[in-house]
Design a protein around this motif. Sequence first.
Motif, PDB file in Angstrom:
ATOM      1  N   ILE A  71       0.842  -1.205   0.000  1.00 52.01           N
ATOM      2  CA  ILE A  71       0.000   0.000   0.000  1.00 52.01           C
ATOM      3  C   ILE A  71       0.873   1.251   0.000  1.00 52.01           C
ATOM      4  O   ILE A  71       0.612   2.207  -0.739  1.00 52.01           O
ATOM      5  CB  ILE A  71      -0.964  -0.021   1.198  1.00 52.01           C
ATOM      6  CG1 ILE A  71      -2.006  -1.125   0.997  1.00 52.01           C
ATOM      7  CG2 ILE A  71      -1.635   1.326   1.381  1.00 52.01           C
ATOM      8  CD1 ILE A  71      -2.838  -1.414   2.230  1.00 52.01           C
ATOM      9  N   PHE A  72       1.917   1.258   0.839  1.00 54.91           N
ATOM     10  CA  PHE A  72       2.798   2.422   0.892  1.00 54.91           C
ATOM     11  C   PHE A  72       3.515   2.637  -0.440  1.00 54.91           C
ATOM     12  O   PHE A  72       3.692   3.778  -0.873  1.00 54.91           O
ATOM     13  CB  PHE A  72       3.822   2.277   2.019  1.00 54.91           C
ATOM     14  CG  PHE A  72       3.220   2.335   3.403  1.00 54.91           C
ATOM     15  CD1 PHE A  72       2.033   2.996   3.660  1.00 54.91           C
ATOM     16  CD2 PHE A  72       3.847   1.706   4.460  1.00 54.91           C
ATOM     17  CE1 PHE A  72       1.485   3.051   4.917  1.00 54.91           C
ATOM     18  CE2 PHE A  72       3.317   1.756   5.731  1.00 54.91           C
ATOM     19  CZ  PHE A  72       2.133   2.429   5.962  1.00 54.91           C
ATOM     20  N   TYR A  73       3.929   1.554  -1.089  1.00 51.45           N
ATOM     21  CA  TYR A  73       4.597   1.682  -2.383  1.00 51.45           C
ATOM     22  C   TYR A  73       3.643   2.229  -3.439  1.00 51.45           C
ATOM     23  O   TYR A  73       4.010   3.099  -4.234  1.00 51.45           O
ATOM     24  CB  TYR A  73       5.149   0.324  -2.828  1.00 51.45           C
ATOM     25  CG  TYR A  73       5.836   0.366  -4.166  1.00 51.45           C
ATOM     26  CD1 TYR A  73       7.110   0.894  -4.293  1.00 51.45           C
ATOM     27  CD2 TYR A  73       5.196  -0.107  -5.307  1.00 51.45           C
ATOM     28  CE1 TYR A  73       7.746   0.934  -5.512  1.00 51.45           C
ATOM     29  CE2 TYR A  73       5.825  -0.057  -6.538  1.00 51.45           C
ATOM     30  CZ  TYR A  73       7.100   0.461  -6.635  1.00 51.45           C
ATOM     31  OH  TYR A  73       7.715   0.513  -7.852  1.00 51.45           O
ATOM     32  N   ARG A  74       2.408   1.735  -3.428  1.00 55.49           N
ATOM     33  CA  ARG A  74       1.421   2.167  -4.412  1.00 55.49           C
ATOM     34  C   ARG A  74       1.082   3.649  -4.238  1.00 55.49           C
ATOM     35  O   ARG A  74       0.867   4.372  -5.217  1.00 55.49           O
ATOM     36  CB  ARG A  74       0.145   1.331  -4.265  1.00 55.49           C
ATOM     37  CG  ARG A  74      -0.875   1.609  -5.335  1.00 55.49           C
ATOM     38  CD  ARG A  74      -2.158   0.910  -5.069  1.00 55.49           C
ATOM     39  NE  ARG A  74      -2.742   1.459  -3.846  1.00 55.49           N
ATOM     40  CZ  ARG A  74      -3.614   0.836  -3.078  1.00 55.49           C
ATOM     41  NH1 ARG A  74      -4.003  -0.372  -3.377  1.00 55.49           N
ATOM     42  NH2 ARG A  74      -4.091   1.397  -1.996  1.00 55.49           N
ATOM     43  N   ASP A  75       1.046   4.114  -2.971  1.00 57.69           N
ATOM     44  CA  ASP A  75       0.699   5.512  -2.700  1.00 57.69           C
ATOM     45  C   ASP A  75       1.897   6.451  -2.771  1.00 57.69           C
ATOM     46  O   ASP A  75       1.749   7.656  -2.548  1.00 57.69           O
ATOM     47  CB  ASP A  75       0.048   5.634  -1.325  1.00 57.69           C
ATOM     48  CG  ASP A  75      -1.325   4.985  -1.284  1.00 57.69           C
ATOM     49  OD1 ASP A  75      -1.906   4.774  -2.367  1.00 57.69           O
ATOM     50  OD2 ASP A  75      -1.806   4.690  -0.173  1.00 57.69           O
ATOM     51  N   GLY A  76       3.082   5.910  -3.038  1.00 55.08           N
ATOM     52  CA  GLY A  76       4.267   6.759  -3.165  1.00 55.08           C
ATOM     53  C   GLY A  76       4.870   7.178  -1.837  1.00 55.08           C
ATOM     54  O   GLY A  76       5.574   8.173  -1.768  1.00 55.08           O
ATOM     55  N   MET A  77       4.617   6.394  -0.793  1.00 58.05           N
ATOM     56  CA  MET A  77       5.147   6.722   0.535  1.00 58.05           C
ATOM     57  C   MET A  77       6.391   5.860   0.790  1.00 58.05           C
ATOM     58  O   MET A  77       6.365   4.915   1.578  1.00 58.05           O
ATOM     59  CB  MET A  77       4.082   6.480   1.595  1.00 58.05           C
ATOM     60  CG  MET A  77       2.816   7.297   1.372  1.00 58.05           C
ATOM     61  SD  MET A  77       1.459   6.828   2.428  1.00 58.05           S
ATOM     62  CE  MET A  77       2.088   7.203   4.031  1.00 58.05           C
TER      63      MET A  77
END
Length: 66
Positions: free
Chosen positions: A18-24
Amino acid sequence: MKFVKALFYTAVGSLMTIFYRDGMEVAMSWMFVLWLPFAAHDLGEAITPFPLKKATGAGDTDDQQK
């Protein structure tokens, strides 16, 4: 205990995705840093040639016969 560990690994993997997908990237890196000691411990247990748990005394030894 295996269920809790599997749940933790699933949660970490899901959050990292999720963090990778959201750019975090920073949050993803912190999740990796949190996961790394647990993975290293599991790897250490898997490749250790000697058992970490002591025997329960099921075998006969010379000390028991004295």
